[in-house]
Design a protein around this motif. Structure first.
Motif, PDB file in Angstrom:
ATOM      1  N   ASN A   1       0.981  -1.354  -0.006  1.00 21.06           N
ATOM      2  CA  ASN A   1      -0.122  -0.224   0.110  1.00 21.06           C
ATOM      3  C   ASN A   1       0.682   1.137  -0.187  1.00 21.06           C
ATOM      4  O   ASN A   1       0.492   2.343  -0.897  1.00 21.06           O
ATOM      5  CB  ASN A   1      -1.077  -0.153   1.119  1.00 21.06           C
ATOM      6  CG  ASN A   1      -1.983  -1.135   1.073  1.00 21.06           C
ATOM      7  OD1 ASN A   1      -2.045  -1.424   0.187  1.00 21.06           O
ATOM      8  ND2 ASN A   1      -2.587  -1.491   2.243  1.00 21.06           N
ATOM      9  N   GLN A   2       1.889   1.196   0.735  1.00 18.46           N
ATOM     10  CA  GLN A   2       2.888   2.246   0.860  1.00 18.46           C
ATOM     11  C   GLN A   2       3.609   2.822  -0.570  1.00 18.46           C
ATOM     12  O   GLN A   2       3.612   3.832  -1.123  1.00 18.46           O
ATOM     13  CB  GLN A   2       3.775   2.255   1.859  1.00 18.46           C
ATOM     14  CG  GLN A   2       3.415   2.362   3.128  1.00 18.46           C
ATOM     15  CD  GLN A   2       4.338   1.956   4.192  1.00 18.46           C
ATOM     16  OE1 GLN A   2       5.513   1.452   3.974  1.00 18.46           O
ATOM     17  NE2 GLN A   2       4.312   2.178   5.702  1.00 18.46           N
ATOM     18  N   GLU A   3       3.807   1.593  -1.237  1.00 17.96           N
ATOM     19  CA  GLU A   3       4.294   1.638  -2.460  1.00 17.96           C
ATOM     20  C   GLU A   3       3.201   2.365  -3.580  1.00 17.96           C
ATOM     21  O   GLU A   3       3.988   3.237  -4.297  1.00 17.96           O
ATOM     22  CB  GLU A   3       5.024   0.336  -2.983  1.00 17.96           C
ATOM     23  CG  GLU A   3       5.999  -0.200  -2.455  1.00 17.96           C
ATOM     24  CD  GLU A   3       6.470  -1.489  -3.038  1.00 17.96           C
ATOM     25  OE1 GLU A   3       5.924  -2.212  -3.889  1.00 17.96           O
ATOM     26  OE2 GLU A   3       7.051  -2.384  -2.343  1.00 17.96           O
TER      27      GLU A   3
ATOM     28  N   ASP B   1       0.865   4.217  -2.793  1.00 14.32           N
ATOM     29  CA  ASP B   1       0.624   5.428  -2.205  1.00 14.32           C
ATOM     30  C   ASP B   1       1.861   6.419  -2.790  1.00 14.32           C
ATOM     31  O   ASP B   1       1.631   7.225  -3.341  1.00 14.32           O
ATOM     32  CB  ASP B   1       0.593   5.783  -0.711  1.00 14.32           C
ATOM     33  CG  ASP B   1      -0.723   5.152  -0.382  1.00 14.32           C
ATOM     34  OD1 ASP B   1      -1.575   4.905  -0.995  1.00 14.32           O
ATOM     35  OD2 ASP B   1      -0.570   4.891   0.927  1.00 14.32           O
ATOM     36  N   ARG B   2       3.146   5.998  -2.896  1.00  5.95           N
ATOM     37  CA  ARG B   2       4.098   6.601  -3.460  1.00  5.95           C
ATOM     38  C   ARG B   2       3.994   6.888  -4.919  1.00  5.95           C
ATOM     39  O   ARG B   2       4.262   7.882  -5.270  1.00  5.95           O
ATOM     40  CB  ARG B   2       5.490   6.028  -2.982  1.00  5.95           C
ATOM     41  CG  ARG B   2       6.057   6.283  -1.561  1.00  5.95           C
ATOM     42  CD  ARG B   2       7.171   5.741  -1.457  1.00  5.95           C
ATOM     43  NE  ARG B   2       7.194   4.279  -1.333  1.00  5.95           N
ATOM     44  CZ  ARG B   2       7.534   3.674  -0.329  1.00  5.95           C
ATOM     45  NH1 ARG B   2       7.831   4.199   0.584  1.00  5.95           N
ATOM     46  NH2 ARG B   2       7.585   2.198  -0.577  1.00  5.95           N
ATOM     47  N   ALA B   3       3.673   5.849  -5.481  1.00 10.62           N
ATOM     48  CA  ALA B   3       3.420   5.803  -6.950  1.00 10.62           C
ATOM     49  C   ALA B   3       2.405   6.977  -7.444  1.00 10.62           C
ATOM     50  O   ALA B   3       2.716   7.604  -8.064  1.00 10.62           O
ATOM     51  CB  ALA B   3       3.192   4.599  -7.589  1.00 10.62           C
TER      52      ALA B   3
ATOM     53  N   SER C   1       1.582   9.507  -5.325  1.00  8.40           N
ATOM     54  CA  SER C   1       1.752  10.798  -5.300  1.00  8.40           C
ATOM     55  C   SER C   1       2.824  11.462  -6.108  1.00  8.40           C
ATOM     56  O   SER C   1       2.594  12.506  -6.378  1.00  8.40           O
ATOM     57  CB  SER C   1       2.339  10.895  -3.533  1.00  8.40           C
ATOM     58  OG  SER C   1       3.474  10.130  -3.519  1.00  8.40           O
ATOM     59  N   ALA C   2       3.612  10.395  -6.541  1.00  8.49           N
ATOM     60  CA  ALA C   2       4.509  10.912  -7.764  1.00  8.49           C
ATOM     61  C   ALA C   2       3.698  11.220  -8.939  1.00  8.49           C
ATOM     62  O   ALA C   2       4.127  12.286  -9.693  1.00  8.49           O
ATOM     63  CB  ALA C   2       5.519   9.660  -8.135  1.00  8.49           C
TER      64      ALA C   2
END
Length: 141
Positions: free
Chosen positions: A61-63, A65-67, A69-70
């Motif tokens: 989920n964090q990956e 979310d990072r993708a 946001s990028a």
């Protein structure tokens, strides 16, 4: 005791910090873990009742979310660049209109100050052509 454990598991799942739960059993002992079952225990996750949820790992989920946001940052940067290009195009258009207006005024001034009729006719034709250009471009009104 198992009721408290179930409540804790539900709270962890609700808080978003929970990871996938594996239920391991060795005789009368039951172990809940986020990893695979240790030696001597067997995996009995399929027998878990519905009051305990298994959720995917937080790392995935964090990956995601990072993708996301990028991607949002890239979209915001592209929107800003597009707005800047639009503003520059509008400024260039209105500057062209302003230059044509200055040329019309200069031609009209030359037409009024000339002493020769033939020059005045040419200035009038030139001013009419410039006004038609202004109208065609959409500078007037």
């Amino acid at each position: 005791m198992s009721r408290q454990l179930a409540v804790m598991m539900v709270l962890l799942a609700a808080s978003g910090l929970a990871q996938a739960v594996t239920k391991c059993q060795n005789g009368s002992e039951t172990l809940y873990t986020s990893a695979s079952c240790p030696a001597g225990y067997r995996n009995v996750t399929g027998s878990m009742r519905s009051h305990v949820m298994t959720v995917p790992g937080v790392a995935k989920n964090q990956e995601a979310d990072r993708a996301m946001s990028a991607l949002r940052m890239q979209a915001a940067a592209q929107n800003q660049a597009d707005e800047e290009m639009d503003l520059r195009a509008q400024n260039a258009f209105w500057n062209q209109c302003l230059v044509i207006d200055y040329r019309v005024r200069a031609t009209e001034r030359a037409m009024q100050t000339t002493e020769y009729w033939s020059y005045a006719d040419r200035y009038r034709e030139h001013a009419d052509a410039l006004r038609a250009l202004q109208y065609g471009m959409g500078c007037l009104g």
